[in-house]
Design an enzyme around this catalytic site. Sequence first.
Site, PDB file in Angstrom:
ATOM      1  CD  GLU A   1      35.395  22.411 -15.115  1.00 28.77           C
ATOM      2  OE1 GLU A   1      35.901  23.492 -14.794  1.00 28.77           O
ATOM      3  OE2 GLU A   1      34.367  22.330 -15.807  1.00 28.77           O
TER       4      GLU A   1
ATOM      5  CD  GLU B   1      30.780  21.312 -12.918  1.00 29.67           C
ATOM      6  OE1 GLU B   1      30.835  22.404 -13.503  1.00 29.67           O
ATOM      7  OE2 GLU B   1      31.649  20.925 -12.130  1.00 29.67           O
TER       8      GLU B   1
HETATM    9  C1  GLA Z   1      33.103  24.542 -13.703  1.00 26.09           C
HETATM   10  C2  GLA Z   1      33.412  24.051 -12.304  1.00 26.09           C
HETATM   11  C3  GLA Z   1      32.350  24.370 -11.304  1.00 26.09           C
HETATM   12  C4  GLA Z   1      31.797  25.757 -11.507  1.00 26.09           C
HETATM   13  C5  GLA Z   1      31.316  25.891 -12.925  1.00 26.09           C
HETATM   14  C6  GLA Z   1      30.687  27.222 -13.222  1.00 26.09           C
HETATM   15  O1  GLA Z   1      32.444  23.641 -14.480  1.00 26.09           O
HETATM   16  O2  GLA Z   1      33.687  22.684 -12.266  1.00 26.09           O
HETATM   17  O3  GLA Z   1      32.905  24.255 -10.011  1.00 26.09           O
HETATM   18  O4  GLA Z   1      32.802  26.681 -11.268  1.00 26.09           O
HETATM   19  O5  GLA Z   1      32.401  25.729 -13.789  1.00 26.09           O
HETATM   20  O6  GLA Z   1      30.186  27.261 -14.522  1.00 26.09           O
END
Ligand code: GLA
Length: 671
Positions: free
Chosen positions: A158, A311
């Site tokens: 991210e 995710e």
């Molecule tokens: C993001 C991050 C993860 C985690 C999630 C929690 O997507 O990439 O590492 O912190 O948020 O929702």
Amino acid sequence: MPSLDDVTRPPGRPHRILYGGDWNPEQWPEETWAEDVRLMRRAGVGTVTLGVFSWSRLEPAPGAREFGWLDRLMDLTHDHGIGVVLATPTSSPPPWMGRLHPETLPRDEDGRTEWWGSRQHFSHSSEVYRRHAAAITEDLAARYAGHPALTMWHINNEYCTHDWGDEAARTFRRWLRERHGTLDALNTAWGTDFWGQRYGDWAEVLPPRRAHYLRNPAHVLDFRRYTSDLLLECYRAERDIVRRHTPHLPVTTNLMPFWSGQDGWAWAAEEDVVSVDVYPDPRDPHGGQYNAMIGDLTRSEAGGRPWMVMEQAAGAVNWRGVNHPKPYGLNRLWALQSVAHGADAVCYFQWRQSRQGAEKFHSGMLGHAGERGRVFQETVRVGEDLARLGPRVAGSRVTADIAVLHDWNSWWAGDQEGALSRRVDHAELVRAWHRALFDAHLPASFAHPHHDLTGHRLVLVPHLYLLDDTAIENLTAYVRGGGTLVCGFLTGVADQDDRVRPGGVDARLRALLGIDLLHEWWPLDEGEHVDCGTFRGTLWSEELAPADGAETLAAYRGGDLDGLPAVLRNGRTRYLSTLPEPAALSELLAAAAREAGVRPVLDGLPARVEAVRRGELLFLLHHGRDPVTVPLPGRHRDLLTSAVVEGKLTLERYGVAVLEEHAADVPEEHP
Ligand code: GLA
């Protein structure tokens, strides 16, 4: 580049949808690992993402390398038939980096340092950071290039950092020279004669730091473009390293869903597999629509190719004010919904819920309640469903007659300190229009305003405040070529430098939309409405004079704008000078779709039942809790249950059916 399915599927095995999640076993004693892989197998997990935040383990001191633990994990997963998406750990540098090299830490717009102790504490512009990131990536790639568990690379995590510091000032100037060439050109593009901001030396040009009053919006716009580009440089540098070692393996980085910090079109073009993290709020009554929108956007960024949910949460997240779990069935519904919208991989953050650290209350596929917990039981069920669907679904495509246009440049430009209304939010407008389509059972894709639009019968522009000449010519050609176009207010106001077009809206666009003159913009307050006859408008209204030949489909009633157009039609275009309330917007877009020859996937669908076609299959997704009956023409077989249905189908709470046409004379298959 072969498809996601091709490269991650063991030889000779059927097509499959990848299922799994981030696994952070370094947080656990090694004894736990055996239980993890046993339960993964039970849940049908075929992929795990390793190493996302492992830099301080891999490189505990500058230049040191500790790969033993990761070697054991790679072997363990492979022994259990689980593939690995291996992450470069560069989103969270070890504490020694900040201590020894403070210039690697980003500064916010007030000049304050973002310290280590959390994550993402790196300056995209720091040469020291980039050198260390390249070195660990190089060694990781060299070590695991030949490992049979490795299926894909996940670069960083991210990408979302900003930097207003001195390192950033240096790269900002470099970026600006590349964009504008000379300081004169920069002064012209930014309109620096306003408030005497004219620059006489490159050294005077800074990131837009905290200032006394409103900052120059063109300066801020370029800084947002630059930030997305600088992060992309970091991604590319690591991607190119891993590609050198494993040219046959796909590379991705997980985008945030519909997030303003990265130009998704530009980023997706640099990925082999486009992946996204998506976290609808379980309490949002329109959470399913949000999930659909992220799916449509990600698929479109991927050029229609299958994409990856990198995710999502099996239950609650922990970063909202109040974090609600997903009630029974909702996790499965949204997972299968992403597949309906073109995903070939359904993964989660994270496999096993953490017991320590900032995310110990964030759900995992295997929650604190363990193997007997409801969340894990659902994890198993989703795995079973995906295993059933994989052979028939993986690799197939989703198409849509409708395209919604979206561009980050326009988002960035419109979101400015001196805007007429801080209530106008690009993301919310796009979501409102997508929701209007969703409620009308009309599937959509997204497109950039420069894309070839001729494959779409209907093009929607919820809000493109900034449109460059290429985009305007593209829209004009699309309509001349027979396309139907619906535009929302504040479209085509600014050029690529955020310079207002003469007349307030580009003249070519005014001619296209049937606007003679735009006298004034009339933003609306919270709770304020304008009466448009058959509906109420919110958020915005406009004092505009229609051109000869344009037809006012709905007019403002009463007030200062009495009789002026709220909805204007000019040939195959419509222009909405306000935001109709949701049901009215949905009806307006459905009417435009009918005229353009676009039909819903199925007729007579009940509210809250979504229908999506993927390849030959029809997905029916019930976003409500009360059982519902869906009229269904012909005879179908549900791939999830093997049941044959004819004439109608009942969906239980959050129910899903994945239907193939089933000829009457084909004997029923028994599971
Ligand atoms: C993001 C991050 C993860 C985690 C999630 C929690 O997507 O990439 O590492 O912190 O948020 O929702």
